[in-house]
Scaffold this active site. Sequence first.
Site, PDB file in Angstrom:
ATOM      1  N   GLY A 164       0.818  -1.202   0.000  1.00 55.41           N
ATOM      2  CA  GLY A 164       0.000   0.000   0.000  1.00 55.41           C
ATOM      3  C   GLY A 164       0.848   1.247   0.000  1.00 55.41           C
ATOM      4  O   GLY A 164       2.070   1.187   0.149  1.00 55.41           O
ATOM      5  N   ARG A 172      -3.272   8.441   9.391  1.00 59.72           N
ATOM      6  CA  ARG A 172      -3.560   7.142   8.787  1.00 59.72           C
ATOM      7  C   ARG A 172      -4.853   7.192   7.975  1.00 59.72           C
ATOM      8  O   ARG A 172      -4.972   6.556   6.938  1.00 59.72           O
ATOM      9  CB  ARG A 172      -3.642   6.071   9.871  1.00 59.72           C
ATOM     10  N   THR A 224      -7.729  -4.637  -5.641  1.00 59.54           N
ATOM     11  CA  THR A 224      -6.944  -5.346  -6.657  1.00 59.54           C
ATOM     12  C   THR A 224      -6.288  -6.592  -6.075  1.00 59.54           C
ATOM     13  O   THR A 224      -6.327  -7.679  -6.674  1.00 59.54           O
ATOM     14  CB  THR A 224      -5.867  -4.410  -7.236  1.00 59.54           C
ATOM     15  N   VAL A 275      -5.589   0.761   9.053  1.00 62.77           N
ATOM     16  CA  VAL A 275      -5.798  -0.683   9.115  1.00 62.77           C
ATOM     17  C   VAL A 275      -7.235  -1.082   9.438  1.00 62.77           C
ATOM     18  O   VAL A 275      -7.729  -2.087   8.915  1.00 62.77           O
ATOM     19  CB  VAL A 275      -4.806  -1.331  10.101  1.00 62.77           C
ATOM     20  N   ASP A 289       0.267  -0.440  19.291  1.00 63.21           N
ATOM     21  CA  ASP A 289      -0.019   0.602  20.275  1.00 63.21           C
ATOM     22  C   ASP A 289       0.019   0.032  21.693  1.00 63.21           C
ATOM     23  O   ASP A 289       0.560   0.650  22.615  1.00 63.21           O
ATOM     24  CB  ASP A 289      -1.398   1.213  20.007  1.00 63.21           C
ATOM     25  N   HIS A 304      -6.680   2.346  15.324  1.00 61.65           N
ATOM     26  CA  HIS A 304      -5.219   2.429  15.307  1.00 61.65           C
ATOM     27  C   HIS A 304      -4.870   3.792  14.721  1.00 61.65           C
ATOM     28  O   HIS A 304      -4.655   3.954  13.531  1.00 61.65           O
ATOM     29  CB  HIS A 304      -4.623   1.306  14.457  1.00 61.65           C
ATOM     30  N   THR A 318       7.648   3.280  10.274  1.00 61.44           N
ATOM     31  CA  THR A 318       7.720   2.321  11.373  1.00 61.44           C
ATOM     32  C   THR A 318       7.804   0.932  10.754  1.00 61.44           C
ATOM     33  O   THR A 318       7.177   0.671   9.737  1.00 61.44           O
ATOM     34  CB  THR A 318       6.482   2.408  12.281  1.00 61.44           C
TER      35      THR A 318
END
Length: 317
Positions: free
Chosen positions: A82, A91, A104, A125, A151, A178, A231
């Site tokens: 991604g 995010r 896809t 996520v 986390d 998240h 990260t």
Amino acid sequence: MRFVGNRVVLIGAGDVGVAYAYALVNQGIADELCIIDIDEKKLEGNVMDLSHGVVWAGKRTKVRKGTYSDCEDAAMVVICAGAAQKPGETRLQLVDKNVNIMHTIVDEVMANGFDGLFLVATNPVDILTYAVWKFSGLDHSRVIGSGTVLDTARFRYMLGELYDVSPKSIHAYIIGEHGDTELPVLSSATIAGVSMRKMLEKDPELEPRLEKIFEDTRDAAYRIIDAKGSTSYGIGMGLARITRAILNNQDVALPVSAYLEGQYGEEDIYIGTPAIIDRSGIHRVVELEISDREMSRFKHSAQTLRAIKDEIFPVGE
């Protein structure tokens, strides 16, 4: 479900994917790791590098370049592909770019007869795990997001530093999105068996210190991305822990992105919460006993995710 052995197909060999692959091989979790990535040259180098390290691992894991046809008999497909989060980008701002990528990928995986479990790590996520579930047509118990596993690890690590105790002796969760609306559950947390709620009752000055630890937990990704670009190690090891729980049928509680069916008064969203993980996927969601204030914060987190989810998947369609 039908699959043979412990083959894992990893899609996406960027920083997170390679960190996960390294943790998986180093810990000897899978029998076979097939890696798919659009950068064929870099992928070849990573496969060679990982394969050479297998000599010193505790278990011989077969590492090779994969294709979507490898998904047919795979126990798990782990999605790390991604668009990456840029400095200063939340995010949730990634969602439009990455939903199309998920569509896809999932279409290719399912077209090749996949009948195992999905583990999603790509951000945001919680939204993308919902998307993978929708696109795959699988039961929601078989589609898992990494959720707040990282986390929670960060929070426990920082609490361990404060109290000079192993994080493994700390039972405290981060739940919710998240991302920026996540929250710590202090009302049921314990440190070496001692209730954090009672600790707060005895020492009111502790609350601002714990809030600072939580803020550092929540904002850690931004600091890491600003310092090194992404990260990788922490989430890679968190994904490996989830994978081990699945492949070894461990029935262990881990904070993942799970589908809610009335827990916490919410439904039809994926969100970070402890869940019992075994070979079948999410065996059940653990609904923590949380305070009224924590519930209010959780509701806000759920509403934030629901608003984004409903834009992508309108209710009734």
